[in-house]
Each structure stands twice: as C-alpha cells, then as structure tokens.
Design a protein around this motif. Structure first.
Motif, mmCIF file in Angstrom:
data_model
loop_
_atom_site.group_PDB
_atom_site.id
_atom_site.type_symbol
_atom_site.label_atom_id
_atom_site.label_comp_id
_atom_site.label_asym_id
_atom_site.label_seq_id
_atom_site.Cartn_x
_atom_site.Cartn_y
_atom_site.Cartn_z
ATOM 1 N N ASN A 75 0.846 -1.213 0.000
ATOM 2 C CA ASN A 75 0.000 0.000 0.000
ATOM 3 C C ASN A 75 0.871 1.250 0.000
ATOM 4 O OD1 ASN A 75 -2.445 -1.202 -0.124
ATOM 5 N ND2 ASN A 75 -2.915 -1.066 2.069
ATOM 6 N N ASP B 124 5.015 6.171 5.094
ATOM 7 C CA ASP B 124 5.339 6.565 3.709
ATOM 8 C C ASP B 124 5.244 8.072 3.577
ATOM 9 O OD1 ASP B 124 2.663 7.471 2.821
ATOM 10 O OD2 ASP B 124 2.094 5.364 3.177
ATOM 11 N N LEU C 28 -11.318 2.617 6.040
ATOM 12 C CA LEU C 28 -10.200 1.829 5.488
ATOM 13 C C LEU C 28 -10.370 0.322 5.658
ATOM 14 C CD1 LEU C 28 -7.032 3.838 6.619
ATOM 15 C CD2 LEU C 28 -7.998 3.682 4.341
ATOM 16 N N SER D 10 -11.891 0.643 -1.372
ATOM 17 C CA SER D 10 -10.633 0.892 -2.092
ATOM 18 C C SER D 10 -10.777 2.156 -2.913
ATOM 19 C CB SER D 10 -10.328 -0.297 -3.012
ATOM 20 O OG SER D 10 -9.203 0.018 -3.809
ATOM 21 N N THR D 11 -9.696 2.883 -3.025
ATOM 22 C CA THR D 11 -9.736 4.082 -3.872
ATOM 23 C C THR D 11 -8.946 3.837 -5.152
ATOM 24 O OG1 THR D 11 -7.827 4.951 -2.702
ATOM 25 C CG2 THR D 11 -9.973 5.705 -1.938
ATOM 26 N N LYS D 12 -8.421 2.632 -5.282
ATOM 27 C CA LYS D 12 -7.624 2.334 -6.483
ATOM 28 C C LYS D 12 -8.514 1.695 -7.538
ATOM 29 C CE LYS D 12 -4.013 1.327 -3.215
ATOM 30 N NZ LYS D 12 -3.361 0.244 -2.506
ATOM 31 N N MET E 113 -8.757 -4.145 -4.552
ATOM 32 C CA MET E 113 -9.842 -5.013 -4.135
ATOM 33 C C MET E 113 -10.435 -4.570 -2.808
ATOM 34 S SD MET E 113 -9.764 -9.060 -4.513
ATOM 35 C CE MET E 113 -9.174 -9.451 -2.909
ATOM 36 N N LEU F 199 -6.531 -4.286 3.918
ATOM 37 C CA LEU F 199 -6.502 -3.763 5.283
ATOM 38 C C LEU F 199 -7.478 -4.505 6.168
ATOM 39 C CD1 LEU F 199 -6.012 0.051 4.682
ATOM 40 C CD2 LEU F 199 -4.376 -1.592 5.592
HETATM 41 P P1 ADP Z 1 -6.341 -2.027 -1.803
HETATM 42 O O1 ADP Z 1 -4.887 -1.830 -1.577
HETATM 43 O O2 ADP Z 1 -6.685 -3.196 -2.626
HETATM 44 O O3 ADP Z 1 -7.029 -0.770 -2.257
HETATM 45 P P2 ADP Z 1 -6.446 -2.044 1.060
HETATM 46 O O4 ADP Z 1 -7.423 -2.544 2.038
HETATM 47 O O5 ADP Z 1 -5.083 -2.572 1.208
HETATM 48 O O6 ADP Z 1 -7.013 -2.371 -0.389
HETATM 49 O O7 ADP Z 1 -6.402 -0.509 1.136
HETATM 50 C C1 ADP Z 1 -7.573 0.187 1.221
HETATM 51 C C2 ADP Z 1 -7.386 1.623 0.872
HETATM 52 O O8 ADP Z 1 -6.703 2.311 1.906
HETATM 53 C C3 ADP Z 1 -6.588 1.887 -0.349
HETATM 54 O O9 ADP Z 1 -7.313 1.784 -1.511
HETATM 55 C C4 ADP Z 1 -6.068 3.303 -0.165
HETATM 56 O O10 ADP Z 1 -6.967 4.250 -0.539
HETATM 57 C C5 ADP Z 1 -5.961 3.361 1.327
HETATM 58 N N1 ADP Z 1 -4.590 3.244 1.755
HETATM 59 C C6 ADP Z 1 -4.009 2.133 2.257
HETATM 60 N N2 ADP Z 1 -2.732 2.383 2.529
HETATM 61 C C7 ADP Z 1 -2.491 3.684 2.173
HETATM 62 C C8 ADP Z 1 -1.344 4.527 2.212
HETATM 63 N N3 ADP Z 1 -0.178 4.088 2.689
HETATM 64 N N4 ADP Z 1 -1.465 5.785 1.806
HETATM 65 C C9 ADP Z 1 -2.636 6.237 1.328
HETATM 66 N N5 ADP Z 1 -3.735 5.491 1.283
HETATM 67 C C10 ADP Z 1 -3.672 4.205 1.711
#
Ligand code: ADP
Length: 832
Positions: free
Chosen positions: A724, A763, A776, A782-784, A788, A792
């Motif tokens: 992440n 980070d 989260l 997810s914001t990507k 998926m 988290l």
């Molecule tokens: P994914 O990585 O598949 O999106 P995660 O559960 O790992 O699913 O993460 C959920 C969301 O949390 C991410 O889509 C992102 O928006 C946010 N996120 C996680 N880690 C970070 C980070 N280090 N910096 C910014 N946003 C984060």
C-alpha cells in the motif's frame, strides 16, 4: 329483493296503464251523447220519411185501383152503350119496309154512332148472306185498308165465323182480337193494328135477316173509351191472355218504379186485360228536400261535432300538458331543497314551499302572513338582516345574494344564502318579491373540510423528501412546486425540464389549442392514460446527483393538461449499487488470485529443485576453483561464480517465501524473531519497490525480544502495508537527489501497559482523506481502480487475532516532503 322490486314495478305499471286507459276513455265520453242524439235523430227522420213515402205509395196504389176500376167501368159502359145503339139500329132496320133501301133512320143513327164512338172503325150492314148492304163511314182510306186482300180475307173469315155465331145464338157476339202489321204507307197509323169484330144479328119475325158488324180498334178503345182525365195520369195498355202488350196509350214503357194494376175486360172471346200503370212519380220535392235537409243537417251536426272533438282534443292535450307542467312544477317545488318564499310589496310572506318550512321548522300556516323581522332569524343578526331585507325589498339586493344565519324552531342554526328577485304578475306588473334560500351549512362545512384536507395534503407534499412539481403544458409555467423542489432547484421550470428530459417543449405545447383534440396527437398516448406514469433515472450535471424521476400527464384544476413530476434523490442508492458492483468484480478478481496463488505454489515447488541444483553446482565449481588456488581465477571468475551461487540461493529463498506465503492458511503461532519476519517481508516487497524506485529503510530497536506469533500471517500483514505504501508513493514526483522512501520501524511501545511490540510503516504519499480513514478497514473499500479493498480488512483481522491493534494516521506535514504521508502502526503483545 330484486324480485319484489320487479313485482312492485309491474303492479305500478299495470295500475298506471289502466288509469291512463280510463282517463282516455273518460276524455271521449262527452262525445257519446251527441253522437247518440244524431243517430237517434237520423233514425227518427228516416222513419218519418219512410212512413210518409209508404203512405204516399199506398195512397197511389189505392188511387190506381180505384181509377182502374173506374176506367174498366167506363169502357164496359161504353161497350154497353154501343151495343144498345147497334141494337136499336138493327131494330130500326127490321122495322123498315124496304130492305133494299136505307131507311132514313138507319143512316141517321149509324152516322151518329160512328161519330159518337170513334173506337168503331167500320160499321157494316150485312144481309143474311153476309153481303154488304151498307158500309159506314164511307172513308176511302178505310175501304182501301179493309179491302186489301190479306186483311180482307182475315177480316171476312173472322166476320163469317162471328156472324154465324151471332146468327146461331141470336145475340150480339164479339170476335177475337186480330193483329195486322200496318202497311208500309200506314206505319204511323196504329189504329188498325189490333181490331176485333162485333156482330149484332138483325132479326125479323124470328129469323135472322142480316146483321150489323162493327169493327173495334184496340188503340181507339184506349184513346176514346178510357176517360180522358185518366189518360193523362196513367198509361193504359191492352194485354192478351199470354201477357203480351198489344196496344198502349203511350208507346213509352212504364218504369220499374211505376205502380201497376191489371183489370180484365171480358168482351172478346179471349179476354183482354187492361194494364194500368202509373207514370214514374214526379219528383217529390218536399220529400227530397226533407231528405236532403236531414242529411245536410246530420252532416252539419257531425261536422260541428268533429270540429268540437278536434277542438276538445286539442284542448285536452293542452290541458294534459298543463297538468303535466303543473305536476312537474309542483314536484319540482316540493322536491327542491331550495327554500322559496314570496312576499308582497311590504315584505309580508304570501307563500312558502315545503323546503323552506323544513329549513325553518315553521309550518306554512304559521309562516304565511308574517312580516320582517322573522322569528327564524338568528336573534343577534336581526338588526343586520332587517336592514339587508329592506335593501333587498327596494330592489337593491346583491346579485350573489346575502348570507344569513337562520335559527330553526328547535334552535338549530343553519347558514343560508338568500337571493331576492321581483315577482311579476300576468299583467307584467310587480306584485311582490320572491326569495330563494339555499342552505349552505353543508357546503361551508365541506369547504372547511376541503381546506383542512388541502392543508394536510400540502403539508404532506411540502414535507415530502422528494421534489414534486407541475408545469402547464399550455403555457409552460410552473404551476406547483413543493418545498423540496423550491429549496433544491429554486422556483423555476428549468429543473423540471432538465429532470423530465426536455421531452415536452413548453413552447411547442403552448402553441397548441387546448380545445382541439388533434393538438395532442403528438403527445405520448400512454402517458396520457391516468394509470401510467413513466419512470427514469437521471443525473444532474451540475450537482452530479442522481434522481429517480416519475412523470405523468394530468388534468390540472383549470382543466388544462399539465405534467406532474416527482423526483427522488437516489444518489446514495446509486453509490451503494456501484460499490456492490465493484465488490462483485473484486470478488471475481480475488478468486482469480487464489487460483494464481495455487499455481505459484506449485511453480515454486517445481523451481525449488533446479535452483537448489544450480546453487549446489555453483558451490561445487567455487570449491573446485578455490582448490586450484589460481589467483587469476580467484580474482576474475570466483566472484562471478559466488554471485551466481548467491543469486541462485536468493531465487530459491524467494521461491521458498512465496511458497510459504501462499501455502499457509491456518494460523500457527510460534516464538519467532521479529527481525526475520521483517526481513522476509521486505524481501517480498522489495521486488516491486525497486520497480518504482522506492527505497525501504528498516530500523530496529535494540534488544528486541522474541515474540510469539504466526510469522507467515504477520509477514502477510507487513507485505500488504508495504505494498500500500509503495502504491501511495510510486507516482509521487520527487525532487532531484531525493528518493521515495518508506520507513519501517520496529520498537517496544512502553506508553501502553503492558508494553507492546510496535511496528510502524511510514510513507510519504498523499496521506489518507479524513473520511476514508474511518472506512479503510471496511471490506472492499478501495480508492484504487484495480484495488480489491480487502487488504486492510484482512490485516486488521490478523492483528486482532493476535490480540493486537492496527490503525493508520496521517503524518504531521514535514518540510521537503512530497506528500504528508501516513503511518500504519501495529501493536502486538509481547507475551503469549
Ligand atoms: P487495496 O490496496 O486493494 O485498495 P487495502 O485494504 O489494502 O485495499 O487498502 C484500502 C485503501 O486504503 C486503499 O485503496 C487506499 O486508498 C488506502 N490506503 C491504504 N494504505 C495507504 C497509504 N499508505 N497511503 C494512502 N492510502 C492508503
């Protein structure tokens, strides 16, 4: 019930029909008497006329008999007189001395006889041998006729026979009637057509010495022997025994209407019959006049009766109409719920209808004659109503009438509206006033209830969590908009049209004539049906909000066509739907990932063997080379071989890690060195970090104890956090001479009790938006675009299964950093 109603109706109809028939019958009864009178009058007159006619006929018959008898008597007397004269003549001859000479007296007597009796055509003095001694008259035409051969022989033969009979019997004898066809030149002379002989013997000294023959003419008998006064009145004819008419006084035959009588004249051997008949009766003027008068009078009476009947039926129909009208008016007057009241010019009540009595509770008897102020006026309104009434009676009543509260006799109050108008009599003069009073209690109540209902309705509409609006299709103006609409879109039609999709252009519709049916030919027919409304989802560009829009064409209160629209904000629902869809996609992705994991596991297994072999071979080669102790080789080749060995080893380790990472599913806690887990995790993440030029720096606190945990799961958590962090930082532009850095720190957190192992992944990415911070750990958040959103969520579950905690926070902004970044912190218990 239905049967009973039908029975009742049937009886009612029967009753009505028989009543109608009776009424109809009664309506014509007045005609029976005059018709009967006319019939009786005509019968009586007919009887009288018939009797008169009968008597007249009887009289005529009687006269005919008498006159016939008289005629017969006169004829017989004349014959007797002629016989006597001839007898005397015969005596004179027998007494005379010389037979050869005419005695003077014979000539004298015979001439006299011929003159007195014109019926005798010829007189002959015959001797015993029937030789003519003398013939009288000495008329040459007679002689010529009687001496004609055909006639002479018949005449002489007959004379001979008769003479013989007379001589034998010594008595005067008559011969048969002889018929002769007249000679051609004698056609007009009918005297000699029928003749007969009469012979009187001349007796001298007991012997027949001759005879006197006389020839009688049938025609002349009728002419001269019948009294002349009768000849004019009757037609006489001589008829033979066979009924054949021989001679007649008038050649014209008697008509069928003539009276007839026969009397027998037994002078000739074959008796003759005297046929007496009346001439056709002369027109009986009196009788005819009377008859025509009766017919005329009867016709006149009938005509007058007919005209009376016509008049009466017309009158009857008018009367019936009038009756119907009266009944209708009465029924109307009694059935209407509007009270009617008539006043004279001073305001005194002269008439009230039942509705008014019911309205006030006073009887008609009580009300008629009352003058204002009336007892049914509500007491507190008396001055006001007296004044209003006075104004109305002056003819100044308002057109819309005036309202008043009336008080019934039982005290109940009702609201009413009174209208006053002048009462005009049949001469066109005003005789008073007529007021109509309408009970408006119920309408007022209904209006109030309606207003309340309207208010409730408006309240509901106003508090509705949806925008409701109506626009006129004719003018395009906004007819109604509820609070939600007004507050959201303002008081304009724009939002309505936007939401309705501009399908109805108000300008176009406005140009249509609302009254023309064709004008709406272009409108969607289904939308015009009241039961249907269409449904659509639309997004407003400016606000990006989604609305569920329902539209329907309705008839607005003024009768014009309008469009009703209800728009509900469904943005939230839309979002949920989108999320669900995304999550579904992610689930599919996850399942693909699982498959890939399995594939990776078997791949690792397969690659492990050759990698171990490569590593062994390389180690062998290195050992061999070392044993040769060749400096060049040691300097040039050995390092390369060792590097290859190291890389092969590393590849084997990576493969091992992947295998371990993928294979493990059941948590298995063991006492491990945290540093090893960290290194393994970084090792896994490093491949990707290098691809994006990201550096991972690790810092360990001193004297870190071994911790009891599942190394694979914790490794999985760390790999996820590092991934992440790489994702967050990888696209951030960095300054020259600086790098994208992820810091991984491990220490003991003594701020909590008991102290815990703390792992922080920090980070320099863009950080996490405030609202996202809370979400989260939600599954699938997810914001990507290819994320998926499960990472988290799984991480937190793993940490919590170790009785630890995981959270994220944004860093405090620092100078010279591309983004503020965020830090994920893991706290794990140190004890088991
Ligand atoms: P994914 O990585 O598949 O999106 P995660 O559960 O790992 O699913 O993460 C959920 C969301 O949390 C991410 O889509 C992102 O928006 C946010 N996120 C996680 N880690 C970070 C980070 N280090 N910096 C910014 N946003 C984060």
């Amino acid at each position: 019930m239905k049967k009973v109603i039908h029975q009742y109706l049937g009886q009612a109809i029967k009753k009505y029909r028989s009543k109608a028939l009776k009424q109809r019958a009664r309506s014509y009864t007045f005609l029976y008497t005059p018709i009967l009178a006319i019939v009786l009058f005509t019968c009586a007159m007919g009887l009288i006329l018939w009797t008169l006619n009968y008597q007249d006929k009887n009289q005529q018959q009687y006269t005919l008999y008498r006159e016939s008898a008289f005629a017969k008597q006169r004829i017989l007397l004349r014959f007797a007189a002629n016989e006597d004269a001839i007898l005397e003549l015969s005596r004179e001859i027998s007494n005379s001395a010389s037979k050869a000479q005419y005695p003077e007296s014979f000539l004298k007597l015979s001439t006299k006889l011929i003159q007195d009796s014109p019926e005798i055509l010829q007189l002959r003095w015959l001797d015993s041998r029937q030789n003519r001694i003398a013939t009288l008259p000495n008329n040459p035409s007679y002689s010529k006729w009687s001496d004609r051969t055909s006639i002479k022989s018949v005449l002489d033969t007959e004379l001979n026979v008769i003479f013989s009979e007379a001589a034998e019997s010594n008595k005067a004898t008559y011969g048969r009637m002889l018929g002769f066809h007249p000679a051609e030149n004698e056609t007009s002379n009918t005297d000699r057509q029928y003749v007969f002989w009469h012979v009187t013997p001349i007796i001298q000294n007991g012997a027949v010495t001759g005879g006197i023959a006389t020839l009688y003419s049938g025609k002349r008998i009728l002419q001269h022997m019948v009294p002349s006064e009768l000849n004019g009145l009757y037609r006489f004819a001589l008829v033979d025994s066979s009924g054949k008419e021989l001679v007649s006084s008038n050649p014209k035959r008697s008509s069928s209407r003539s009276l007839e009588h026969n009397v027998t004249l037994d002078k000739t051997p074959i008796p003759l019959t005297l046929h007496v008949s009346t001439y056709p009766p002369p027109t009986n003027l009196t009788y005819r006049t009377l008859l025509w008068l009766v017919i005329g009078l009867s016709s006149f009476v009938l005509w007058s009766l007919w005209s009376v009947w016509k008049q009466t039926s017309k009158r009857y129909s008018i009367q019936k109409d009038l009756q119907t009208e009266t009944n209708f008016r009465r029924a109307m007057e009694e059935s209407i719920t509007i009270g009617l009241r008539a006043h004279d010019m001073q305001g005194k009540i002269t008439y009230v209808n039942p509705a008014f009595c019911e309205m006030t509770g006073w009887t008609r008897h009580e009300l008629v004659g009352m003058s204002p102020p009336f007892p049914y006026w509500s007491s507190e309104l008396v001055p006001d109503l007296t004044q209003k009434m006075a104004v109305a009676l002056k003819g100044n009543s308002p057109k819309a009438g005036f309202e008043a509260i009336l008080q019934k006799k039982n005290g109940v109050k009702i609201n009413s509206r009174t209208f006053v108008s002048p009462l005009i009599d049949e001469k066109g003069e005003q005789s008073g006033w007529i007021s109509s009073i309408v009970d408006i209690t119920e309408p007022i109540k209904a209006r109030q209830e309606l207003a309340l209902a309207q208010e409730r309705f408006t309240t509901v509409l106003e508090s509705l969590d949806a925008a409701v609006s109506v626009i006129s299709l004719q003018s395009g103006e906004l007819l109604f908009a509820n609070k939600y609409y007004r507050e959201t879109f303002g008081n304009t039609t724009k939002a309505h049209l936007d939401l309705a999709g501009h399908e109805i252009n108000p300008e176009d519709v406005g140009a249509l004539d609302i009254d023309s049916v064709d004008g709406f030919a272009g409108l969607p027919a289904s939308a015009l049906t009241p039961t249907q409304s269409d449904f659509r989802e639309i997004q407003i560009n400016q606000t990006k909000l989604w609305y569920e829009v329902r539209r329907r064409y309705i008839s607005w209160v003024d009768g014009h066509l309008a469009q009703l629209m209800i728009a509900t904000d469904i943005t939230a629902r839309k979002k949920v739907e989108d999320q669900t869809r995304e999550q579904e996609e992610k689930l599919q992705f996850s399942s693909r990932l699982t498959t890939m994991g399995e594939m990776a596991s078997s791949l690792a297994h397969e690659l492990n063997q050759p990698l171990a072999a490569i590593s062994n071979y390389c180690t062998g080669i290195a050992n061999r080379l070392k044993s040769q102790q060749n400096i060049d080789i040691e300097k040039d080749i050995l390092p390369a071989i060792e590097k290859a060995t190291k890389q092969a080893h590393r590849a084997g380790t990576i493969i091992q890690r992947i295998r371990g990472f993928v294979k493990r599913s059941q948590p298995q806690s063991v006492l491990v060195n945290v540093a090893t887990i960290i290194e393994d995790s970084v090792g896994l993440a490093e491949i990707e970090a290098q691809r994006y030029g990201v550096q991972i720096s690790i810092s360990f606190a001193d004297n870190l104890p071994k911790v009891f945990l599942d190394p694979i799961l914790i490794q999985q958590v760390l790999v996820n956090l590092l991934k992440n962090a790489i994702d967050a930082i990888k696209n951030i532009p960095v300054k020259v001479n600086s790098s994208k850095l992820i810091k991984l720190g491990v220490d003991i957190d003594n701020s909590v009790s008991p102290a815990m192992l703390r792992i922080r992944v920090m980070d320099q990415g863009p950080g996490i938006p405030e609202d996202a911070l809370e979400r989260l750990y939600e599954p699938f958040f997810s914001t990507k675009h290819d994320g998926m959103g499960m990472g988290l969520n799984i991480c937190r579950s793993i940490i919590e299964s170790h009785h630890g905690r995981l959270w994220a926070e944004n860093n405090a902004p620092e100078k010279d950093q591309p983004g503020i970044g965020c830090t994920f912190t893991i706290l794990l218990p140190l004890d088991k």
